[in-house]
Design an enzyme around this catalytic site. Structure first.
Site, PDB file in Angstrom:
ATOM      1  N   GLU A 167      -1.656  61.161   0.363  1.00 52.76           N
ATOM      2  CA  GLU A 167      -0.983  62.572   1.120  1.00 52.76           C
ATOM      3  C   GLU A 167      -2.039  62.606   2.258  1.00 52.76           C
ATOM      4  OE1 GLU A 167       1.517  65.299  -1.004  1.00 52.76           O
ATOM      5  OE2 GLU A 167      -0.150  65.414  -2.428  1.00 52.76           O
ATOM      6  N   GLU A 217       0.382  63.662  -7.123  1.00 53.12           N
ATOM      7  CA  GLU A 217      -1.201  64.004  -7.083  1.00 53.12           C
ATOM      8  C   GLU A 217      -1.328  64.899  -8.303  1.00 53.12           C
ATOM      9  OE1 GLU A 217      -3.542  63.022  -5.301  1.00 53.12           O
ATOM     10  OE2 GLU A 217      -2.261  62.070  -3.707  1.00 53.12           O
ATOM     11  N   ASN A 274      -1.290  76.240  -7.889  1.00 54.76           N
ATOM     12  CA  ASN A 274      -2.814  76.855  -7.464  1.00 54.76           C
ATOM     13  C   ASN A 274      -3.054  76.907  -5.792  1.00 54.76           C
ATOM     14  OD1 ASN A 274      -2.487  74.092  -7.147  1.00 54.76           O
ATOM     15  ND2 ASN A 274      -4.865  73.725  -7.662  1.00 54.76           N
ATOM     16  N   CYS A 289      -7.755  71.248  -8.399  1.00 53.33           N
ATOM     17  CA  CYS A 289      -7.888  69.721  -8.685  1.00 53.33           C
ATOM     18  C   CYS A 289      -9.015  69.252  -8.440  1.00 53.33           C
ATOM     19  CB  CYS A 289      -6.566  69.150  -8.425  1.00 53.33           C
ATOM     20  SG  CYS A 289      -6.319  69.108  -6.727  1.00 53.33           S
TER      21      CYS A 289
HETATM   22  P1  NAD Z   1       2.832  71.591 -13.796  1.00 53.43           P
HETATM   23  O1  NAD Z   1       2.936  70.171 -13.996  1.00 53.43           O
HETATM   24  O2  NAD Z   1       3.148  72.407 -14.993  1.00 53.43           O
HETATM   25  O3  NAD Z   1       3.874  71.847 -12.857  1.00 53.43           O
HETATM   26  C1  NAD Z   1       3.975  71.538 -11.328  1.00 53.43           C
HETATM   27  C2  NAD Z   1       5.303  71.678 -10.932  1.00 53.43           C
HETATM   28  O4  NAD Z   1       6.169  70.792 -11.589  1.00 53.43           O
HETATM   29  C3  NAD Z   1       6.036  73.287 -11.039  1.00 53.43           C
HETATM   30  O5  NAD Z   1       6.437  73.411  -9.756  1.00 53.43           O
HETATM   31  C4  NAD Z   1       6.908  72.794 -12.135  1.00 53.43           C
HETATM   32  O6  NAD Z   1       8.049  74.063 -12.165  1.00 53.43           O
HETATM   33  C5  NAD Z   1       7.361  71.544 -12.156  1.00 53.43           C
HETATM   34  N1  NAD Z   1       7.831  70.772 -13.302  1.00 53.43           N
HETATM   35  C6  NAD Z   1       7.448  71.371 -14.624  1.00 53.43           C
HETATM   36  N2  NAD Z   1       8.233  70.305 -15.524  1.00 53.43           N
HETATM   37  C7  NAD Z   1       9.023  69.654 -14.624  1.00 53.43           C
HETATM   38  C8  NAD Z   1      10.034  68.800 -15.101  1.00 53.43           C
HETATM   39  N3  NAD Z   1      10.085  68.412 -16.385  1.00 53.43           N
HETATM   40  N4  NAD Z   1      10.597  67.985 -13.799  1.00 53.43           N
HETATM   41  C9  NAD Z   1      10.164  68.338 -12.687  1.00 53.43           C
HETATM   42  N5  NAD Z   1       9.323  69.431 -12.342  1.00 53.43           N
HETATM   43  C10 NAD Z   1       8.673  70.047 -13.282  1.00 53.43           C
HETATM   44  O7  NAD Z   1       1.355  71.789 -13.047  1.00 53.43           O
HETATM   45  P2  NAD Z   1       0.962  73.293 -12.770  1.00 53.43           P
HETATM   46  O8  NAD Z   1       0.316  73.958 -13.949  1.00 53.43           O
HETATM   47  O9  NAD Z   1       1.640  74.329 -11.964  1.00 53.43           O
HETATM   48  O10 NAD Z   1      -0.416  72.890 -11.916  1.00 53.43           O
HETATM   49  C11 NAD Z   1      -1.768  72.405 -12.449  1.00 53.43           C
HETATM   50  C12 NAD Z   1      -1.936  70.857 -12.160  1.00 53.43           C
HETATM   51  O11 NAD Z   1      -1.769  70.573 -10.788  1.00 53.43           O
HETATM   52  C13 NAD Z   1      -3.353  70.656 -12.668  1.00 53.43           C
HETATM   53  O12 NAD Z   1      -3.440  69.525 -13.626  1.00 53.43           O
HETATM   54  C14 NAD Z   1      -3.890  70.040 -11.296  1.00 53.43           C
HETATM   55  O13 NAD Z   1      -5.199  69.468 -11.414  1.00 53.43           O
HETATM   56  C15 NAD Z   1      -2.994  69.685 -10.522  1.00 53.43           C
HETATM   57  N6  NAD Z   1      -3.147  69.804  -9.313  1.00 53.43           N
HETATM   58  C16 NAD Z   1      -3.211  68.577  -8.515  1.00 53.43           C
HETATM   59  C17 NAD Z   1      -3.533  68.625  -7.178  1.00 53.43           C
HETATM   60  C18 NAD Z   1      -3.996  67.144  -6.320  1.00 53.43           C
HETATM   61  O14 NAD Z   1      -3.554  67.201  -5.056  1.00 53.43           O
HETATM   62  N7  NAD Z   1      -4.347  66.130  -6.937  1.00 53.43           N
HETATM   63  C19 NAD Z   1      -3.634  69.844  -6.350  1.00 53.43           C
HETATM   64  C20 NAD Z   1      -3.344  70.902  -7.060  1.00 53.43           C
HETATM   65  C21 NAD Z   1      -3.282  70.899  -8.538  1.00 53.43           C
END
Ligand code: NAD
Length: 482
Positions: A463, A251, A153, A285
């Site tokens: 962070e 995060e 995102n 997020c």
């Molecule tokens: P996601 O957890 O599906 O994926 C995030 C990353 O993790 C991707 O690069 C993905 O390929 C990787 N990943 C997936 N499975 C994995 C595994 N088994 N081992 C290691 N890495 C793995 O999340 P998303 O759909 O890409 O992002 C959306 C989420 O991110 C939402 O919940 C949002 O709230 C959160 N987010 C949080 C913040 C924050 O700073 N708190 C900022 C932006 C997004």
């Protein structure tokens, strides 16, 4: 468009095509527009990237401060200079509007410039000893090879806010971007690769979480993982890091409340809600999915927000008049449509939008949705929806508003709109979130101060700003007999 990967992984200072599979990058505003095919890394690529990062570590950790400073500055300067061009790429692959995307690339540049300065400010501490004739120093050392795993995102800003401090404090990096947005990641890696950084100090491996992410989590030579993404994946990341004694920073999601009190300026409140809930198509997020409004202003607030939504044009991310782009992919669109249906089944009243939209180009368009008559126990007020949907809850007074705001398993950001100093001050002290805003949206933060939440939203050190040092360094205590 050929199926071969035009864009490779960056390992040990060179570009490498993946073995077989490629990631196809499609424009969510125009599904006929293929941006490119990107290499998909496998275990062997991750092993090579980690080996390169490990080999580069001693020289990078000990590099002259001005070398590290100059490298980070060059990256930051180029990102800012190319914000329009790279902003177009980001908008094209992720779907946020051009101004949002351009701003994000500029922000990515600011992270590098900020941490270029921090290279020169990584001071230690000198302590008197409890023993006579002895001096104690507390030094900050890099933790080693770090694996940086990012979501889709914020394809430029989140990688930047991890890569820049990691490198600034002398760590070497293996960066794994999200599958959906390899284009911006590749452009960022290309800039970093030309910055004068030594071979192997920065590596990028694109591909699937289950392969590339897992390989990083399981690698003995990775000392720390900084992860941003969903709670579900984050929990798994934390477990695996604990098994391998890796330092970990997570995060995760949010379910952020924006409280609007009777004494608020209604325009300020409606603007904060519009931006907080719908910018980035709500895929943030920090999005304010919960709007908690006291009864005296409720109807005026809802009316003002609806008036603003009527002008909030949904369209192609690159179109000059679009205020909101599409959702990033079919899965996110279906998820939002699912929550819109669920909210209605739960008894919420849909007072604006919520329907799929057709535009000139085929894309994942959704009209921003606003619900009223909701209560905090409904699933739309408990689960992170991650789409352009907000739910209004009517409450009696400030006390009830604060109680509802804090009644959530998340705790990333929270906001209040009020002209009462007393309530603003109390809210800043008592909201159960890592970030509190007053008369501002719940998203859109500064880059030089800490970012992070409480409860299920974050885990580990903060962070951004100087606090990032707590994750990217480890202390060493040295004793000298003088
Ligand atoms: P996601 O957890 O599906 O994926 C995030 C990353 O993790 C991707 O690069 C993905 O390929 C990787 N990943 C997936 N499975 C994995 C595994 N088994 N081992 C290691 N890495 C793995 O999340 P998303 O759909 O890409 O992002 C959306 C989420 O991110 C939402 O919940 C949002 O709230 C959160 N987010 C949080 C913040 C924050 O700073 N708190 C900022 C932006 C997004």
């Amino acid at each position: 468009m050929s199926e071969s990967a035009a864009y490779g992984n960056f390992i040990a200072g060179a570009w490498h095509a993946g073995a077989r599979e490629t990631l196809e990058n499609r424009n969510p505003s125009d599904l006929d527009d293929v941006i490119g095919h990107y290499a998909c890394a496998e275990q062997a690529d991750v092993d090579a990237a980690v080996a390169a990062a490990r080999a580069a570590l001693p020289a990078w950790a000990d590099a002259e401060l001005e070398t590290r400073h100059a490298v980070l500055n060059r990256i930051g300067t180029e990102l800012m200079a190319r914000k329009d061009e790279l902003g177009r790429l980001l908008a094209r692959e992720e779907g946020k509007t051009l101004p949002e995307a351009t701003g994000e690339v500029a922000r990515a540049g600011q992270f590098f410039s900020f941490y270029a300065g921090e290279v020169l400010r990584n001071f230690g501490e000198l302590a008197p000893s409890v023993r006579p004739g002895i001096e104690v120093e507390v030094r900050r050392e890099p933790i080693g090879v770090v694996g940086l795993i990012t979501p889709w995102n914020f394809p430029a800003a989140i990688p930047a806010w991890k890569i820049a401090p990691a490198l600034a404090y002398g760590n070497t990096v293996v960066f794994k971007p999200a599958e959906l947005v390899p284009g911006t990641a590749w452009a960022l890696a290309e800039i970093i690769g030309r910055s004068g950084i030594p071979e192997g100090a920065f590596n990028m491996v694109m591909g699937h979480g289950a392969v590339v992410g897992e390989a990083l989590l399981g690698h003995d030579d990775v000392a720390g993982i900084s992860f941003t993404g969903s709670v579900e994946t984050g929990r798994h990341v934390a477990r695996r890091c604990a098994e391998g004694f890796k330092k970990v920073q997570l995060e995760l999601g949010g379910k952020n409340p924006l409280v609007v009190l009777d004494d608020a300026d209604v325009e300020t409140a409606a603007d904060a809600a519009l931006n907080g809930a719908y910018s980035g198509s709500g895929q943030k997020c920090t999005a304010s999915e919960r709007l908690i409004v006291t009864q005296g202003i409720h109807d005026r607030f809802v009316e003002a927000l609806i008036a603003k939504l009527q002008d909030y044009k949904v369209g192609h991310a690159l179109a000059a008049d679009s205020k909101m782009g599409p959702l990033v992919d079919e899965r996110q669109l279906d998820k939002s449509l699912g929550y819109i249906a669920l909210a209605q089944q739960e008894g919420a009243e849909l007072v604006f939008g919520g329907q799929r939209l057709n535009r000139e180009t085929r894309g994942h368009y959704l009209a921003p949705a606003l619900f009223t008559g909701t209560h905090n126990d409904m699933r739309i007020n408990r689960e992170e929806m991650f789409g352009p949907i907000a739910a209004v809850q009517r409450v009696r007074d400030y006390d009830e508003a604060l109680e509802k705001a804090n009644d959530t398993s998340f705790g990333l950001t929270s906001g209040i709109c009020t002209t009462s100093l007393k309530h603003a001050t109390h809210f800043k002290q008592h909201s159960a979130a890592g970030i509190a805003t007053v008369n501002l949206p719940t998203g859109g933060m500064d880059y030089h101060v800490p970012f992070g939440g409480k409860k299920m939203s974050s885990y580990g050190p903060r962070e951004q700003g100087q606090h990032a040092r707590d994750f990217y360094t480890v202390t060493k205590t040295a004793y000298t007999k003088v």
